[in-house]
Design an enzyme around this catalytic site. Sequence first.
Site, PDB file in Angstrom:
ATOM      1  N   LYS A  77       0.659  -1.225  -0.071  1.00 42.51           N
ATOM      2  CA  LYS A  77      -0.017   0.148  -0.074  1.00 42.51           C
ATOM      3  C   LYS A  77       0.897   1.320   0.174  1.00 42.51           C
ATOM      4  O   LYS A  77       0.455   2.145  -0.691  1.00 42.51           O
ATOM      5  CB  LYS A  77      -0.861   0.004   1.254  1.00 42.51           C
ATOM      6  CG  LYS A  77      -1.932  -1.014   1.218  1.00 42.51           C
ATOM      7  CD  LYS A  77      -2.679  -1.284   2.499  1.00 42.51           C
ATOM      8  CE  LYS A  77      -3.858  -2.482   2.308  1.00 42.51           C
ATOM      9  NZ  LYS A  77      -4.371  -2.837   3.722  1.00 42.51           N
TER      10      LYS A  77
ATOM     11  N   GLY B  49     -12.235  -5.646   5.718  1.00 45.59           N
ATOM     12  CA  GLY B  49     -13.793  -6.180   5.798  1.00 45.59           C
ATOM     13  C   GLY B  49     -14.537  -6.059   4.421  1.00 45.59           C
ATOM     14  O   GLY B  49     -14.080  -5.206   3.631  1.00 45.59           O
TER      15      GLY B  49
HETATM   16  P1  NDP Z   1     -10.932 -14.282  -0.123  1.00 46.19           P
HETATM   17  O1  NDP Z   1      -9.980 -15.511   0.109  1.00 46.19           O
HETATM   18  O2  NDP Z   1     -12.043 -14.190   1.111  1.00 46.19           O
HETATM   19  O3  NDP Z   1     -11.709 -14.753  -1.564  1.00 46.19           O
HETATM   20  C1  NDP Z   1     -11.056 -15.008  -2.529  1.00 46.19           C
HETATM   21  C2  NDP Z   1     -12.153 -15.322  -3.757  1.00 46.19           C
HETATM   22  O4  NDP Z   1     -11.212 -15.658  -4.975  1.00 46.19           O
HETATM   23  C3  NDP Z   1     -12.765 -16.674  -3.484  1.00 46.19           C
HETATM   24  O5  NDP Z   1     -13.961 -16.504  -3.694  1.00 46.19           O
HETATM   25  C4  NDP Z   1     -12.063 -17.772  -4.133  1.00 46.19           C
HETATM   26  O6  NDP Z   1     -12.895 -18.728  -4.523  1.00 46.19           O
HETATM   27  C5  NDP Z   1     -11.614 -16.995  -5.285  1.00 46.19           C
HETATM   28  N1  NDP Z   1     -10.434 -17.782  -6.110  1.00 46.19           N
HETATM   29  C6  NDP Z   1      -9.289 -18.032  -5.470  1.00 46.19           C
HETATM   30  N2  NDP Z   1      -8.476 -18.454  -6.467  1.00 46.19           N
HETATM   31  C7  NDP Z   1      -9.420 -18.495  -7.660  1.00 46.19           C
HETATM   32  C8  NDP Z   1      -8.971 -18.785  -8.968  1.00 46.19           C
HETATM   33  N3  NDP Z   1      -7.623 -19.407  -9.228  1.00 46.19           N
HETATM   34  N4  NDP Z   1      -9.805 -18.775 -10.050  1.00 46.19           N
HETATM   35  C9  NDP Z   1     -11.175 -17.984  -9.407  1.00 46.19           C
HETATM   36  N5  NDP Z   1     -11.370 -17.672  -8.002  1.00 46.19           N
HETATM   37  C10 NDP Z   1     -10.545 -18.106  -7.543  1.00 46.19           C
HETATM   38  O7  NDP Z   1     -10.251 -13.022  -0.176  1.00 46.19           O
HETATM   39  P2  NDP Z   1     -10.791 -11.433   0.136  1.00 46.19           P
HETATM   40  O8  NDP Z   1     -12.126 -11.219  -0.565  1.00 46.19           O
HETATM   41  O9  NDP Z   1     -10.873 -11.291   1.276  1.00 46.19           O
HETATM   42  O10 NDP Z   1      -9.759 -10.597  -0.646  1.00 46.19           O
HETATM   43  C11 NDP Z   1      -9.991 -10.533  -2.205  1.00 46.19           C
HETATM   44  C12 NDP Z   1      -9.130  -9.317  -2.614  1.00 46.19           C
HETATM   45  O11 NDP Z   1      -9.287  -8.084  -2.043  1.00 46.19           O
HETATM   46  C13 NDP Z   1      -7.645  -9.658  -2.159  1.00 46.19           C
HETATM   47  O12 NDP Z   1      -6.718  -8.938  -3.324  1.00 46.19           O
HETATM   48  C14 NDP Z   1      -7.378  -8.752  -0.905  1.00 46.19           C
HETATM   49  O13 NDP Z   1      -5.994  -8.116  -0.740  1.00 46.19           O
HETATM   50  C15 NDP Z   1      -8.249  -7.537  -1.229  1.00 46.19           C
HETATM   51  N6  NDP Z   1      -8.754  -6.650  -0.128  1.00 46.19           N
HETATM   52  C16 NDP Z   1      -9.397  -7.323   0.867  1.00 46.19           C
HETATM   53  C17 NDP Z   1      -9.848  -6.837   2.206  1.00 46.19           C
HETATM   54  C18 NDP Z   1     -10.428  -7.658   3.172  1.00 46.19           C
HETATM   55  O14 NDP Z   1     -10.506  -6.950   4.267  1.00 46.19           O
HETATM   56  N7  NDP Z   1     -10.807  -8.827   3.197  1.00 46.19           N
HETATM   57  C19 NDP Z   1      -9.874  -5.400   2.032  1.00 46.19           C
HETATM   58  C20 NDP Z   1      -9.118  -4.753   0.678  1.00 46.19           C
HETATM   59  C21 NDP Z   1      -8.533  -5.638  -0.236  1.00 46.19           C
HETATM   60  P3  NDP Z   1     -13.442 -19.752  -3.490  1.00 46.19           P
HETATM   61  O15 NDP Z   1     -14.705 -18.846  -2.659  1.00 46.19           O
HETATM   62  O16 NDP Z   1     -14.164 -21.013  -4.362  1.00 46.19           O
HETATM   63  O17 NDP Z   1     -12.500 -20.298  -2.373  1.00 46.19           O
HETATM   64  N1  HSE Z   2      -5.561  -7.735   5.020  1.00 40.83           N
HETATM   65  C1  HSE Z   2      -5.926  -6.023   4.685  1.00 40.83           C
HETATM   66  C2  HSE Z   2      -5.910  -5.481   6.178  1.00 40.83           C
HETATM   67  C3  HSE Z   2      -7.353  -6.050   3.931  1.00 40.83           C
HETATM   68  O1  HSE Z   2      -6.072  -5.901   7.320  1.00 40.83           O
HETATM   69  O2  HSE Z   2      -5.860  -4.098   6.301  1.00 40.83           O
HETATM   70  C4  HSE Z   2      -7.358  -4.428   3.764  1.00 40.83           C
HETATM   71  O3  HSE Z   2      -6.307  -3.997   2.783  1.00 40.83           O
END
Ligand code: NDP
Ligand code: HSE
Length: 430
Positions: free
Chosen positions: A207, A306
């Site tokens: 970031k 989140g």
């Molecule tokens: P999750 O692990 O909860 O979700 C990832 C998703 O991607 C799942 O639905 C998974 O499928 C799918 N997936 C993984 N590999 C593949 C693939 N090869 N092909 C297709 N689908 C795939 O992650 P988050 O939602 O927490 O995070 C997603 C992104 O957002 C990341 O880049 C993270 O850094 C970013 N982010 C997250 C935040 C947070 O608070 N969580 C905040 C800000 C950014 P399945 O459901 O089947 O496992």
């Molecule tokens: N894992 C990251 C955090 C998600 O805790 O800030 C938001 O980018």
Amino acid sequence: MMRTRPLKVALLGCGVVGSEVARIMTTHADDLTARIGAPVEIAGVAVRRPSKVREGIDPALITTDATALVKRGDIDVVIEVIGGIEPARALITTAFEHGASVVSANKALLAQDGAALHAAAEEHGRDLYYEAAVAGAIPLIRPLRESLAGDKVNRVLGIVNGTTNFILDKMDSTGAGYQEALDEATALGYAEADPTADVEGFDAAAKAAILAGIAFHTRVRLDDVYREGMTEVTAADFASAKEMGCTIKLLAICERAADGASVTARVHPAMIPLSHPLASVRGAYNAVFVESEAAGRLMFYGPGAGGSPTASAVLGDLVAVCRNRLSGATGPGDSAYAALPVSPMGDVVTRYHISLDVADKPGVLAQVATVFAEHGVSIDTVRQQGKDGEASLVVVTHRASDAALTGTVEALRSLDTVRGVASIMRVEGE
Ligand code: NDP
Ligand code: HSE
């Protein structure tokens, strides 16, 4: 004029963030249509585990073939919320090649390959938006890229990782153990797939690279960012911080040098005074100060992680990208024209809090003070406490360069009377 033919969205990933994006797109469909000027619909959802039950998602939309989904000729926008480098990078590149614009929350990928992805977007005349990649729900990328485009940013400083702020806050306020607090942050959906990225500072460093690049119109690579995680922060550090009227936060700090000729970017735990606004940032909240020449000091504050907060940022980008698409325009692209060099950590100047275990005998304090003086590091305060024939010495310095402090610590370690350097922490925000 309202367009009746819907804009089609490919949703890559339906986890913590993706499932909330889908939910809001469904529940707010009418508002989104009115704001965009056309309906917007999910044309497919790529996941890894197709049999998983996903509330509110039409099972007919689920696919494991993300590549085929982004190659479809009818997709207007790809939302990438898979995370990680591959297959996300290949999917985004393929999306541009097949005419789609992209919204992503993937800071790891953007910090590593942002330049190439921006180039691909530009080559194909498409948008690449990523507000959710930094500080969750907080509007920060767009203010830096657009609202402050006429100003000169000199410093960006803040808490940009929700998980580590949640853990540090719990350790400080409830005395919770590190692992217990990390498990809770993971259960709440704040942590990365591999929480090492959070606790070792990689996520915040990604970031910081993104923020520094945009703020200083300069290419800042992940490797340019000095990084220390928070796994070594102990209850003793918090106790020591309290005695100084401080708390401990994992900070990302991006600065333009005083002569304007270079920049630095760093992530590390730091003591900050309890009176500083960052000290009262609790839980998974983030807060970022932006200091610019004309505007002065701006503070951005809000939920930093989140599903729902992050989806808010993704949806904001989706609306912007869809509007651009309808008007045949693209938003602001990459800006690295300033091409400032990124200086090493040794050039950073700040204050330090150093805890030493020393022999409790005459002359030791003078010996220690001499080492600081020999390296040009001026001491602000010293506190000594005896324990079983030995003593704990806490030294707080005035501002000194990181290189001078490193030299001081090396020399201290070689003294017979110094049994160990218990901790070194930077002091910021004064
Ligand atoms: P999750 O692990 O909860 O979700 C990832 C998703 O991607 C799942 O639905 C998974 O499928 C799918 N997936 C993984 N590999 C593949 C693939 N090869 N092909 C297709 N689908 C795939 O992650 P988050 O939602 O927490 O995070 C997603 C992104 O957002 C990341 O880049 C993270 O850094 C970013 N982010 C997250 C935040 C947070 O608070 N969580 C905040 C800000 C950014 P399945 O459901 O089947 O496992
Ligand atoms: N894992 C990251 C955090 C998600 O805790 O800030 C938001 O980018």
